[in-house]
Design an enzyme around this catalytic site. Sequence first.
Site, PDB file in Angstrom:
ATOM      1  N   ARG A  74      42.300  -1.937 -22.817  1.00 14.74           N
ATOM      2  CA  ARG A  74      41.362  -1.078 -22.098  1.00 14.74           C
ATOM      3  C   ARG A  74      40.102  -1.866 -21.770  1.00 14.74           C
ATOM      4  O   ARG A  74      39.479  -2.460 -22.648  1.00 14.74           O
ATOM      5  CB  ARG A  74      41.043   0.104 -23.016  1.00 14.74           C
ATOM      6  CG  ARG A  74      40.355   1.260 -22.368  1.00 14.74           C
ATOM      7  CD  ARG A  74      40.238   2.385 -23.362  1.00 14.74           C
ATOM      8  NE  ARG A  74      39.337   2.044 -24.469  1.00 14.74           N
ATOM      9  CZ  ARG A  74      38.703   2.948 -25.218  1.00 14.74           C
ATOM     10  NH1 ARG A  74      38.879   4.231 -25.002  1.00 14.74           N
ATOM     11  NH2 ARG A  74      37.900   2.579 -26.198  1.00 14.74           N
ATOM     12  N   TYR A 103      26.894   6.792 -28.480  1.00 13.35           N
ATOM     13  CA  TYR A 103      27.030   5.339 -28.640  1.00 13.35           C
ATOM     14  C   TYR A 103      27.922   4.658 -27.611  1.00 13.35           C
ATOM     15  O   TYR A 103      28.118   3.460 -27.680  1.00 13.35           O
ATOM     16  CB  TYR A 103      27.513   4.997 -30.063  1.00 13.35           C
ATOM     17  CG  TYR A 103      28.794   5.688 -30.500  1.00 13.35           C
ATOM     18  CD1 TYR A 103      30.027   5.217 -30.089  1.00 13.35           C
ATOM     19  CD2 TYR A 103      28.763   6.806 -31.329  1.00 13.35           C
ATOM     20  CE1 TYR A 103      31.197   5.846 -30.489  1.00 13.35           C
ATOM     21  CE2 TYR A 103      29.923   7.450 -31.724  1.00 13.35           C
ATOM     22  CZ  TYR A 103      31.141   6.957 -31.303  1.00 13.35           C
ATOM     23  OH  TYR A 103      32.298   7.587 -31.690  1.00 13.35           O
ATOM     24  N   LYS A 104      28.472   5.409 -26.670  1.00 14.03           N
ATOM     25  CA  LYS A 104      29.318   4.786 -25.641  1.00 14.03           C
ATOM     26  C   LYS A 104      28.440   4.429 -24.429  1.00 14.03           C
ATOM     27  O   LYS A 104      27.653   3.508 -24.501  1.00 14.03           O
ATOM     28  CB  LYS A 104      30.488   5.713 -25.312  1.00 14.03           C
ATOM     29  CG  LYS A 104      31.489   5.773 -26.479  1.00 14.03           C
ATOM     30  CD  LYS A 104      32.551   6.822 -26.338  1.00 14.03           C
ATOM     31  CE  LYS A 104      33.479   6.767 -27.565  1.00 14.03           C
ATOM     32  NZ  LYS A 104      34.239   7.997 -27.760  1.00 14.03           N
ATOM     33  N   PHE A 129      41.815  13.023 -27.267  1.00 14.64           N
ATOM     34  CA  PHE A 129      41.336  12.178 -28.365  1.00 14.64           C
ATOM     35  C   PHE A 129      41.688  12.851 -29.706  1.00 14.64           C
ATOM     36  O   PHE A 129      41.487  14.050 -29.857  1.00 14.64           O
ATOM     37  CB  PHE A 129      39.825  11.988 -28.238  1.00 14.64           C
ATOM     38  CG  PHE A 129      39.279  10.911 -29.121  1.00 14.64           C
ATOM     39  CD1 PHE A 129      39.400   9.574 -28.758  1.00 14.64           C
ATOM     40  CD2 PHE A 129      38.657  11.215 -30.319  1.00 14.64           C
ATOM     41  CE1 PHE A 129      38.890   8.562 -29.571  1.00 14.64           C
ATOM     42  CE2 PHE A 129      38.149  10.217 -31.142  1.00 14.64           C
ATOM     43  CZ  PHE A 129      38.274   8.889 -30.767  1.00 14.64           C
ATOM     44  N   ASP A 143      34.725  17.819 -23.493  1.00 11.76           N
ATOM     45  CA  ASP A 143      34.297  16.634 -24.227  1.00 11.76           C
ATOM     46  C   ASP A 143      33.895  15.585 -23.189  1.00 11.76           C
ATOM     47  O   ASP A 143      34.728  15.157 -22.374  1.00 11.76           O
ATOM     48  CB  ASP A 143      35.436  16.132 -25.126  1.00 11.76           C
ATOM     49  CG  ASP A 143      35.006  14.970 -26.014  1.00 11.76           C
ATOM     50  OD1 ASP A 143      34.079  14.227 -25.628  1.00 11.76           O
ATOM     51  OD2 ASP A 143      35.618  14.792 -27.085  1.00 11.76           O
TER      52      ASP A 143
HETATM   53  C1  LIG Z   1      34.643   8.487 -28.971  1.00 12.46           C
HETATM   54  C2  LIG Z   1      35.161   9.866 -28.885  1.00 12.46           C
HETATM   55  C3  LIG Z   1      34.891  10.805 -29.888  1.00 12.46           C
HETATM   56  C4  LIG Z   1      34.112  10.408 -31.112  1.00 12.46           C
HETATM   57  O1  LIG Z   1      33.919  11.439 -32.006  1.00 12.46           O
HETATM   58  P1  LIG Z   1      32.884  11.272 -33.222  1.00 12.46           P
HETATM   59  O2  LIG Z   1      33.110  12.465 -34.053  1.00 12.46           O
HETATM   60  O3  LIG Z   1      31.512  11.247 -32.625  1.00 12.46           O
HETATM   61  O4  LIG Z   1      33.221   9.998 -33.920  1.00 12.46           O
HETATM   62  C5  LIG Z   1      35.354  12.096 -29.707  1.00 12.46           C
HETATM   63  N1  LIG Z   1      36.064  12.450 -28.601  1.00 12.46           N
HETATM   64  C6  LIG Z   1      36.355  11.557 -27.628  1.00 12.46           C
HETATM   65  C7  LIG Z   1      37.104  11.979 -26.414  1.00 12.46           C
HETATM   66  C8  LIG Z   1      35.928  10.239 -27.751  1.00 12.46           C
HETATM   67  O5  LIG Z   1      36.239   9.345 -26.817  1.00 12.46           O
END
Ligand SMILES: *Cc1c(COP(=O)(O)O)cnc(C)c1O
Length: 411
Positions: free
Chosen positions: A370, A221-222, A124, A196
Amino acid sequence: MQLNEVKQLDKNDPLASKRAEFALPPNTLYLDGNSLGALPKSSAKRIKEVVSQQWGNDLISSWNKHHWIDLPIQTGEKIAPLIGAKSGQVIVCDSISVNLFKLLTAALNIQTGRNVVVSEQGNFPTDLYMVQGIEALLGRQRCSLNMVSTVDIESALTDDVAVLMLTHVNFKSGRIHDMKRLTKLAHDKGILVLWDLAHSAGALPVSMDECEADFAVGCGYKYLNGGPGAPAFLYVAHRHLDSIQQPLSGWMGHANPFQLTETYQPAAGIKQFLTGTPSVIAMASLDAALDIFENINMQQIREKSVGLTQCFLALKDQYSELKAMKLISPEDVNIRGSQLSFSHDAAYPICQALIDNGVVPDFRAPNIIRFGFTPLYLAYEDIFNAIEVLNKVITEKLYLNEKYQQRAAVT
Ligand SMILES: *Cc1c(COP(=O)(O)O)cnc(C)c1O
């Protein structure tokens, strides 16, 4: 697979009753819980209470009276069992990005003589950006990102590596890394491991303690359904809590914040990872959302998740018109998270046409559609209906309509 078989699966689903705990809009098949979880009724109720009664009536006294001050720990303790962590190692605060900064810098600091952070191409973006920012801040001799392809991760674990930072379930493909094995390989070389869990927490069983992982971050939030921009969480293994110091040394992580002393003294335990004042309304929403997990286990959630993705693929295969959508998630369900990603040249307009017809997936650049599967509120029959709509959008070429070509700011 026929509709009656699908209905039978719903009849036998031990999680079926959980759907009623969410406020889902009518005529919407929501397959995007991996981007933003749906609204739990418990959260809606709690937000109202926090705003009207606690903030409105009790004002400042609510920090004590309604235990606002305890929320980061309390909410963290609710997440801990979902990721296989014993008490005292998880806290809710900030965003994943900020928590990555805290943990990466803290880890680099205790890895004397090592400067490399190994991560993966296709991780990510924010995860990679945070390492790049630390690189710029500390200089290459303290932090140097080595971004390798998936097959090269193991050979990249050399003696100069300080931290291995990986996302457990890849956000694009849904591929699951073998956490236990990679953590062990890294540890054998003296490397600390940071996971992560953005697409893992609440979606599949995770065993942080059993894998002896060092650190983790995850998303509120996921799959945890905490609401848009809900605070994130972080995990630090118990054995590191006395020896590590994070650099965002704010007053909320101080041993005695209300003594208001001028010298920073970190709190004992996981609390030292707090920085500033918690975002009470957002955190209360996440805290209430987590109560949905109370009387179920992650194994049940995983079984349903596997059932839903397998059902989607079986139904899709019944339509030859859908062959142009190529699965880029692993075929092997054992290494696939709670999502299915497909590539298609017209991915963006197909996505828009689906949304317009009541099926909500998301689009990820450059050409991926997705679909996320949240076992708590999706029924097998939803999958059946979503495939019917998908088939209609593709065979009737609804996605060619001009109005579906325009890109929005958030995709
Ligand atoms: C959604 C997501 C994030 C989000 O990061 P924020 O700093 O909380 O916005 C980070 N890493 C991954 C792998 C994600 O899917």
